[in-house]
Design a protein around this motif. Structure first.
Motif: not given
Length: 334
Positions: A243-247, A261-265
């Motif tokens: 999950n790109i927002f697990s933080d 966009i920055q995390r480019a899933p």
């Protein structure tokens, strides 16, 4: 008159948190094995007898009651018309047709009119200071509350989530099992769900790549997504993704398109509400048309996968969601 009946029914519940106690005015004998106490969102809740007129809010919460065989303990449920597709596809469709559908929006009048002795809801799953519908407000009416663990406040403002989402599911199932005297059934289901989830993890080849996944719920100016305490986080991770927002230490929350966009899933998991407005196709088309977003790997490669809302919020469809999404990610590995 309705408040009097509700108060008498709620007297079966002994609520302890700040030293408060609701006495048992019903005059009935305490059943064997009662009273029982569970911890709900950090607060003890003690019941003298199994609640008999529960009102639930939202589809996942309602399905938890049905999955545990507790439809006969319900006065009714509240879901809005946007969840009609989820009800139609539910494994508990029969129960939805048997138990009364009370309203589309929950409020004091709805639960008092149903003579509720317990309301099962959660923060942003019915409970809200903005509407004045809160556990404290219900306590003032003599009605007890059980809060969805996925939506427990974690002490940082209104942020939600105090444990991993599947643990939240299992915690609620165990608590409900104790409250209603169906612990054996609850434990059996928990083991079944754990086994389903484990089978997916065991099938992931060692050393295989971990695709980055963005859960897109909705939102055009800013996307609404799932952070580490929301159901999709573990649905994604147990399926073999990241999950790109697990933080982000929250449950369902708003982020920015710049961060996406920055995390480019590599994959986009879409929350399917099942309605004509905001359909899966609408969301895919929007993502393909939005500057910047249309260039991220998931969109360029057309890697979209949809799961129904009822499978993504905490509820008994979570394990099967892991199986379905795990199968999709396995297909990407070839």
């Amino acid at each position: 008159m309705r408040k009097t009946i509700a108060t008498a029914l709620a007297a079966m519940l002994l609520v302890t948190g700040c030293g408060a106690e609701v006495s048992d005015e019903s005059g009935g004998a305490t059943p064997p094995g009662y009273p029982v106490t569970v911890t709900n969102c950090g607060t003890p809740l003690t019941v003298r007898k199994p609640p008999a007129r529960v009102v639930t809010n939202d589809i996942g919460i309602t399905e938890l009651m049905f999955a545990l065989g507790l439809g006969d303990r319900m006065a009714g449920y509240v879901v809005d018309k946007g969840q009609s597709a989820g009800v139609a596809s539910s494994p508990w469709k029969t129960e939805f047709g048997t138990v009364p559908h009370l309203a589309e929006k929950i409020n004091r009048e709805v639960v008092q009119g149903a003579d509720a002795d317990l309301v099962f809801a959660g923060w942003n799953y019915g409970f809200s200071e903005a509407t004045g519908f809160t556990p404290d407000a219900l306590a003032g009416l003599g009605i007890a509350s059980y809060q969805l663990t996925e939506a427990c406040r974690n002490g940082a403002g209104k942020q939600r989530g105090i444990m991993p989402p599947l643990d939240a599911l299992y915690t609620d199932m165990r608590n409900l099992g104790k409250i209603f005297g169906v612990s054996d059934r609850a434990e059996k289901m928990i083991q079944e769900y754990r086994s389903q989830v484990a089978s997916v993890a065991e099938a992931i080849p060692h050393g295989s790549p971990t695709p980055k996944v963005f859960l897109y719920d909705d939102g055009r100016d800013q996307p609404f997504t799932a952070a580490k305490n929301a159901g999709p986080d573990e649905i994604i991770t147990k399926s073999g993704g990241e999950n790109i927002f697990s933080d982000v230490d929250d449950s369902w929350t708003t982020v920015s398109w710049e961060a996406v966009i920055q995390r480019a899933p590599d994959v986009i998991l879409i929350n399917d509400y099942g309605g004509e407005v905001g359909s899966v196709a609408d969301k895919e088309n929007f993502l393909r048309s939005k500057p910047g977003v249309r260039d991220i790997p998931a969109v360029r490669k057309g890697r979209f996968f949809a799961l129904p809302y009822a499978a993504l919020v905490e509820g008994p469809r979570n394990a099967s969601a892991v199986v379905a999404f795990g199968r999709y990610l396995a297909g990407l590995r070839g």
